[in-house]
Design a protein around this motif. Structure first.
Motif, PDB file in Angstrom:
ATOM      1  N   SER A 103     -13.675  29.607   0.024  1.00 40.28           N
ATOM      2  CA  SER A 103     -13.559  28.356   0.785  1.00 40.28           C
ATOM      3  C   SER A 103     -14.412  27.224   0.223  1.00 40.28           C
ATOM      4  O   SER A 103     -14.353  26.108   0.735  1.00 40.28           O
ATOM      5  N   ALA A 104     -15.200  27.480  -0.817  1.00 39.77           N
ATOM      6  CA  ALA A 104     -15.974  26.405  -1.440  1.00 39.77           C
ATOM      7  C   ALA A 104     -15.149  25.731  -2.534  1.00 39.77           C
ATOM      8  O   ALA A 104     -14.211  26.317  -3.096  1.00 39.77           O
ATOM      9  N   ILE A 128     -14.665  32.778  -9.713  1.00 37.88           N
ATOM     10  CA  ILE A 128     -14.159  32.406  -8.397  1.00 37.88           C
ATOM     11  C   ILE A 128     -14.364  33.579  -7.447  1.00 37.88           C
ATOM     12  O   ILE A 128     -13.840  34.672  -7.659  1.00 37.88           O
ATOM     13  N   GLY A 129     -15.129  33.353  -6.398  1.00 39.28           N
ATOM     14  CA  GLY A 129     -15.315  34.350  -5.361  1.00 39.28           C
ATOM     15  C   GLY A 129     -16.411  35.358  -5.636  1.00 39.28           C
ATOM     16  O   GLY A 129     -16.649  35.753  -6.768  1.00 39.28           O
ATOM     17  N   ARG A 130     -17.072  35.751  -4.559  1.00 41.09           N
ATOM     18  CA  ARG A 130     -17.953  36.895  -4.602  1.00 41.09           C
ATOM     19  C   ARG A 130     -17.089  38.144  -4.391  1.00 41.09           C
ATOM     20  O   ARG A 130     -15.883  38.098  -4.563  1.00 41.09           O
ATOM     21  N   SER A 131     -17.687  39.255  -4.061  1.00 36.24           N
ATOM     22  CA  SER A 131     -16.915  40.492  -3.887  1.00 36.24           C
ATOM     23  C   SER A 131     -15.821  40.303  -2.840  1.00 36.24           C
ATOM     24  O   SER A 131     -16.081  39.856  -1.715  1.00 36.24           O
ATOM     25  N   HIS A 135     -10.684  32.756  -2.890  1.00 33.86           N
ATOM     26  CA  HIS A 135     -10.179  31.481  -2.385  1.00 33.86           C
ATOM     27  C   HIS A 135     -11.063  30.286  -2.697  1.00 33.86           C
ATOM     28  O   HIS A 135     -10.909  29.234  -2.088  1.00 33.86           O
ATOM     29  N   GLY A 136     -11.988  30.417  -3.626  1.00 33.24           N
ATOM     30  CA  GLY A 136     -12.734  29.249  -4.052  1.00 33.24           C
ATOM     31  C   GLY A 136     -11.940  28.410  -5.045  1.00 33.24           C
ATOM     32  O   GLY A 136     -10.905  28.840  -5.576  1.00 33.24           O
ATOM     33  N   GLY A 159      -8.631  28.716  -9.555  1.00 30.79           N
ATOM     34  CA  GLY A 159      -8.796  29.133  -8.177  1.00 30.79           C
ATOM     35  C   GLY A 159      -7.702  28.671  -7.244  1.00 30.79           C
ATOM     36  O   GLY A 159      -6.670  28.139  -7.661  1.00 30.79           O
ATOM     37  N   ALA A 160      -7.947  28.892  -5.970  1.00 30.73           N
ATOM     38  CA  ALA A 160      -6.935  28.639  -4.942  1.00 30.73           C
ATOM     39  C   ALA A 160      -6.572  27.163  -4.864  1.00 30.73           C
ATOM     40  O   ALA A 160      -7.447  26.293  -4.879  1.00 30.73           O
ATOM     41  N   GLY A 161      -5.270  26.885  -4.813  1.00 27.27           N
ATOM     42  CA  GLY A 161      -4.796  25.521  -4.668  1.00 27.27           C
ATOM     43  C   GLY A 161      -4.613  24.765  -5.960  1.00 27.27           C
ATOM     44  O   GLY A 161      -4.127  23.630  -5.948  1.00 27.27           O
TER      45      GLY A 161
END
Length: 218
Positions: A103-104, A128-131, A135-136, A159-161
């Motif tokens: 989400s960041a 992109i993303g931790r574990s 969606h970053g 990443g997402a989007g």
């Protein structure tokens, strides 16, 4: 939070450091400076500006002590980081990876100017993303000039989007290395090397997870 740091390297002198906000610099060698976070940054709404000046005849290695984790803020998920490099001497920038949490949204820009006697290497790594997060969003824009002429204009999103996003197979990790005036100093296994018309090269790699760094010798 607005974090700013300035590092100036001069021949036969220790690097000069000025900083404010959540990022500070520490001299860890005669020609080495490590960036250290003194507060949680970047969070959504944060802006980080790093300016490095290496004068002719000087040498500087810029490192960081830990990965940077971009997190969403209470008002916005978007954070920004800007790096401005002036390489009149030998400048080597190799920071630990940036991890963009779910989400960041993190946007990085690099502006580099290499002088007639300058030498530059900049490596950037992002995950992109931790574990279990995917969606970053991360974007990077590079504008580099050398000897008074354009060297590289480059932009990538991950990443997402993003335009190339695919929930099944899109990469979530990337490495890029810009080197000038010679080619890459470290080959990336499975990476692609693009020779630049003005000299030097851009090496890129994408995958799902950043590879583990090679063991340190000695």
């Amino acid at each position: 939070m607005d974090s700013r740091i300035l590092v100036v390297a001069q021949r036969d002198r220790l690097p000069h450091i000025e900083s404010c906000g959540g990022l500070v610099g520490r001299r860890t060698g005669a020609h080495t400076v490590h960036l250290v976070s003194s507060a949680a940054t970047p969070l959504g709404g944060d802006r980080i500006t790093v300016r490095v000046v290496v004068e002719p005849g000087a040498l500087l290695r810029l490192r960081s002590v830990a990965a940077a984790i971009a997190l969403p803020g209470p008002a916005t998920p978007v954070s920004h980081a800007e790096m401005v490099l002036e390489a009149g001497g030998d400048l080597d920038v190799d920071l630990e990876p940036t991890v963009v949490a779910g989400s960041a949204e993190h946007h990085a820009t690099l502006a580099a100017c290499v002088g007639d006697t300058g030498c530059l290497r900049v490596r950037e790594r992002v995950q992109i993303g931790r574990s279990a997060e995917r969606h970053g969003l991360w974007s990077s824009t590079v504008r580099a000039d050398a000897a008074g002429r354009p060297l590289l204009r480059h932009r990538v999103e991950l990443g997402a989007g993003t335009v190339g996003d695919d929930v099944l197979a899109a990469p979530r990790a990337a490495i890029s290395e810009l080197s000038y005036p010679v080619g890459p100093r470290h080959l990336i296994d499975g990476g692609t090397v693009l020779e630049l018309a003005g000299g030097g090269a851009l090496t890129t790699w994408q995958g799902d997870v950043l590879p583990a760094p090679p063991p340190k010798s000695g």
